[in-house]
Design a protein around this motif. Structure first.
Motif, mmCIF file in Angstrom:
data_model
loop_
_atom_site.group_PDB
_atom_site.id
_atom_site.type_symbol
_atom_site.label_atom_id
_atom_site.label_comp_id
_atom_site.label_asym_id
_atom_site.label_seq_id
_atom_site.Cartn_x
_atom_site.Cartn_y
_atom_site.Cartn_z
ATOM 1 N N LEU A 72 60.503 -19.672 25.722
ATOM 2 C CA LEU A 72 61.123 -18.770 24.755
ATOM 3 C C LEU A 72 62.544 -19.220 24.456
ATOM 4 N N PRO A 73 62.951 -19.199 23.186
ATOM 5 C CA PRO A 73 64.306 -19.629 22.831
ATOM 6 C C PRO A 73 65.361 -18.705 23.433
ATOM 7 N N ASP A 74 66.540 -19.248 23.648
ATOM 8 C CA ASP A 74 67.625 -18.507 24.289
ATOM 9 C C ASP A 74 68.368 -17.654 23.260
ATOM 10 N N VAL A 75 67.722 -16.560 22.853
ATOM 11 C CA VAL A 75 68.348 -15.600 21.944
ATOM 12 C C VAL A 75 68.203 -14.209 22.552
ATOM 13 N N GLU A 76 69.056 -13.273 22.140
ATOM 14 C CA GLU A 76 69.094 -11.953 22.751
ATOM 15 C C GLU A 76 67.856 -11.117 22.442
ATOM 16 N N ASP A 77 67.416 -11.143 21.200
ATOM 17 C CA ASP A 77 66.365 -10.236 20.743
ATOM 18 C C ASP A 77 64.982 -10.713 21.180
ATOM 19 N N THR A 78 64.261 -9.881 21.919
ATOM 20 C CA THR A 78 62.943 -10.263 22.440
ATOM 21 C C THR A 78 61.957 -10.529 21.305
ATOM 22 N N ARG A 79 61.988 -9.693 20.295
ATOM 23 C CA ARG A 79 61.080 -9.875 19.166
ATOM 24 C C ARG A 79 61.301 -11.246 18.523
ATOM 25 N N GLU A 80 62.548 -11.592 18.302
ATOM 26 C CA GLU A 80 62.847 -12.894 17.690
ATOM 27 C C GLU A 80 62.378 -14.033 18.602
ATOM 28 N N GLN A 81 62.584 -13.876 19.904
ATOM 29 C CA GLN A 81 62.114 -14.899 20.850
ATOM 30 C C GLN A 81 60.624 -15.166 20.676
ATOM 31 N N LEU A 82 59.849 -14.080 20.627
ATOM 32 C CA LEU A 82 58.402 -14.227 20.589
ATOM 33 C C LEU A 82 57.905 -14.681 19.219
ATOM 34 N N VAL A 83 58.535 -14.223 18.141
ATOM 35 C CA VAL A 83 58.157 -14.691 16.808
ATOM 36 C C VAL A 83 58.404 -16.195 16.696
ATOM 37 N N ARG A 84 59.554 -16.624 17.173
ATOM 38 C CA ARG A 84 59.874 -18.058 17.096
ATOM 39 C C ARG A 84 58.960 -18.878 18.005
ATOM 40 N N ALA A 85 58.614 -18.331 19.176
ATOM 41 C CA ALA A 85 57.694 -19.034 20.072
ATOM 42 C C ALA A 85 56.316 -19.157 19.432
ATOM 43 N N GLY A 86 55.859 -18.081 18.777
ATOM 44 C CA GLY A 86 54.568 -18.125 18.090
ATOM 45 C C GLY A 86 54.543 -19.190 17.007
ATOM 46 N N ALA A 87 55.629 -19.285 16.248
ATOM 47 C CA ALA A 87 55.713 -20.305 15.198
ATOM 48 C C ALA A 87 55.712 -21.707 15.800
ATOM 49 N N GLU A 88 56.432 -21.877 16.896
ATOM 50 C CA GLU A 88 56.491 -23.199 17.546
ATOM 51 C C GLU A 88 55.113 -23.606 18.071
ATOM 52 N N ILE A 89 54.387 -22.640 18.635
ATOM 53 C CA ILE A 89 53.030 -22.933 19.113
ATOM 54 C C ILE A 89 52.134 -23.334 17.946
ATOM 55 N N ALA A 90 52.264 -22.619 16.826
ATOM 56 C CA ALA A 90 51.434 -22.929 15.654
ATOM 57 C C ALA A 90 51.693 -24.346 15.146
ATOM 58 N N VAL A 91 52.954 -24.740 15.107
ATOM 59 C CA VAL A 91 53.305 -26.103 14.671
ATOM 60 C C VAL A 91 52.725 -27.134 15.635
ATOM 61 N N ALA A 92 52.878 -26.863 16.950
ATOM 62 C CA ALA A 92 52.337 -27.788 17.953
ATOM 63 C C ALA A 92 50.825 -27.888 17.839
ATOM 64 N N TYR A 93 50.177 -26.770 17.568
ATOM 65 C CA TYR A 93 48.712 -26.768 17.401
ATOM 66 C C TYR A 93 48.301 -27.605 16.195
ATOM 67 N N LEU A 94 48.990 -27.441 15.078
ATOM 68 C CA LEU A 94 48.675 -28.215 13.876
ATOM 69 C C LEU A 94 48.870 -29.707 14.126
ATOM 70 N N ASN A 95 49.937 -30.026 14.823
ATOM 71 C CA ASN A 95 50.184 -31.448 15.153
ATOM 72 C C ASN A 95 49.090 -31.992 16.061
ATOM 73 N N THR A 96 48.674 -31.207 17.027
ATOM 74 C CA THR A 96 47.601 -31.614 17.945
ATOM 75 C C THR A 96 46.296 -31.799 17.176
ATOM 76 N N SER A 97 46.012 -30.836 16.281
ATOM 77 C CA SER A 97 44.771 -30.910 15.491
ATOM 78 C C SER A 97 44.760 -32.134 14.607
ATOM 79 N N THR A 98 45.925 -32.475 14.034
ATOM 80 C CA THR A 98 46.024 -33.639 13.162
ATOM 81 C C THR A 98 45.789 -34.916 13.949
ATOM 82 N N VAL A 99 46.397 -34.968 15.164
ATOM 83 C CA VAL A 99 46.219 -36.164 16.001
ATOM 84 C C VAL A 99 44.761 -36.302 16.442
ATOM 85 N N GLN A 100 44.170 -35.156 16.873
ATOM 86 C CA GLN A 100 42.784 -35.204 17.341
ATOM 87 C C GLN A 100 41.809 -35.421 16.203
ATOM 88 N N GLY A 101 42.153 -34.868 15.021
ATOM 89 C CA GLY A 101 41.213 -34.939 13.896
ATOM 90 C C GLY A 101 41.317 -36.221 13.134
#
Length: 375
Positions: A346-375
């Motif tokens: 989780l990013p080092d920011v105060e707001d928990t909601r922002e931490q989790l929204v940003r983490a979700g976006a980062e996971i989505a980007v990593a997933y797309l990159n993984t899918s592209t490499v695997q596909g």
């Protein structure tokens, strides 16, 4: 000219634990999903909040939410909630609701903290008609072997001179016997389902005092005092201290196993089960994960205890069985996650909601990159 069919929208299951006192499992799922949706707009998102017996477990079960006054681990007045499902006469109670660490975090009570407040909830549930108590054993501030619950149910632990012991695990090494003259038989005789988030035994190097005592504020001498106390409790209660899961919640299962055995003649009415598996069975997580491309979980800290039955380990197993990419969002990683896992801090920011929204976006980007490499 024929056009290839468009790629189907990926099914993504978001199934986090709560993040201690900063985000419920429901909120964490919403916010992680929001981050995923900002990157993969056509994703089929399935939100399935999870728990492993710790804080927030009872709220994931169906039923009426009951709120009543009780006491914290330090004996101070508080309010706590549990879930009562009348059709099945089942109460779902988190030990952390009344006896949890957050309420005493600024002034820990490792030697004197007790589970009396949880016993108040149990007694109340029985008066409403509960014949089955599902107790979530995680996030407690106590190492009292469940003796606080026993006191709330009319059983008094005594020393050799016949005097009642003071509250908490620090006095248990002086335990000689139990006074059962005023025991609440209906409450003690219920069917007990103990949801554990660990396989730790009651005593020994991996036991309740040595592993979890320091997290509850116990210093080295305190840990040894608590270790001797739990060993003595197991001896008096005639309970095997090496039973897996008996160390959860500071050994709550010891006292309850003794009580149930005393009332029924054996321990057949006490069931110690992995909490995350029980919740996953209840909310149909395996069915949700079936056919998923990506499964995301989250917890406050990924550490050496994660693999002993916590949410991330169970969700990871189900994701692998389904052939899905597995991702974890955590406040910190103190151990390496399984190979192939998308691990996001989780990013080092105060707001928990922002931490989790940003983490979700980062996971989505990593997933797309993984899918592209695997596909």
């Amino acid at each position: 000219m024929t056009h290839p069919d468009p790629a189907p929208s990926p099914k993504i299951v978001v199934t986090p634990d709560s993040f201690k006192s900063t985000a419920s499992a429901e909120d964490a799922a919403e916010w992680l999903a929001e981050g995923v949706r900002s990157v993969i707009r056509d994703a089929q998102l399935v939100l399935t909040p999870m728990a492993d017996g710790g804080e927030g477990t009872s709220s994931l079960f169906e039923g009426e939410r009951i709120c009543l006054p009780t006491t914290t681990a330090a004996g101070r007045l508080t309010e706590a909630e549990y879930t009562f499902h009348a059709p099945t006469a089942t109460a779902f109670i988190d030990v952390a609701a009344a006896s949890g660490l957050p309420a005493v975090e600024d002034d820990p009570v490792p030697l004197t903290g007790d589970t009396y407040g949880t016993g108040v909830l149990i007694a109340d549930a029985q008066t409403r008609g509960a014949t089955r108590i599902v107790l979530g054993l995680g996030g407690t501030a106590t190492v009292d072997g469940g003796t606080g619950i026993l006191v709330a149910l009319g059983v008094n632990p005594l020393d050799a001179a016949g005097y009642q012991l003071p509250p908490g695990g620090g006095a248990l090494e002086k335990l000689a016997s139990f006074d059962t003259a005023k025991v609440n038989v209906p409450a003690g005789a219920v069917e007990w389902v103990l949801l554990t988030d660990t396989t730790a035994p009651a005593t020994g190097p991996q036991g309740a005092a040595r592993v979890f005592g320091p997290q509850k504020g116990a210093g080295p001498e305190d840990v040894e005092t608590l270790e001797r106390g739990l060993a003595r409790l197991c001896e008096v209660a005639e309970v095997d201290p090496q039973t897996p899961g008996l160390g959860a919640a500071g050994g709550v299962g010891i006292g309850l196993t003794w009580l149930s055995t005393m009332l029924h003649g054996d321990a057949s009415h006490v069931h110690i089960v992995p909490g995350a598996r029980a919740v996953a069975d209840s909310n149909g997580l395996a069915e949700h994960v079936d056919g998923a491309a990506l499964v995301i979980t989250g917890e406050g800290r990924y550490d050496g205890q994660t693999g002993t039955g916590k949410v991330a380990s169970v969700v990871g197993e189900l994701a692998r069985e389904a052939g899905a990419v597995f991702a974890i969002a955590a406040g910190s990683f103190e151990e390496a996650s399984p190979e192939g896992t998308l691990a996001v801090t989780l990013p080092d920011v105060e707001d928990t909601r922002e931490q989790l929204v940003r983490a979700g976006a980062e996971i989505a980007v990593a997933y797309l990159n993984t899918s592209t490499v695997q596909g």
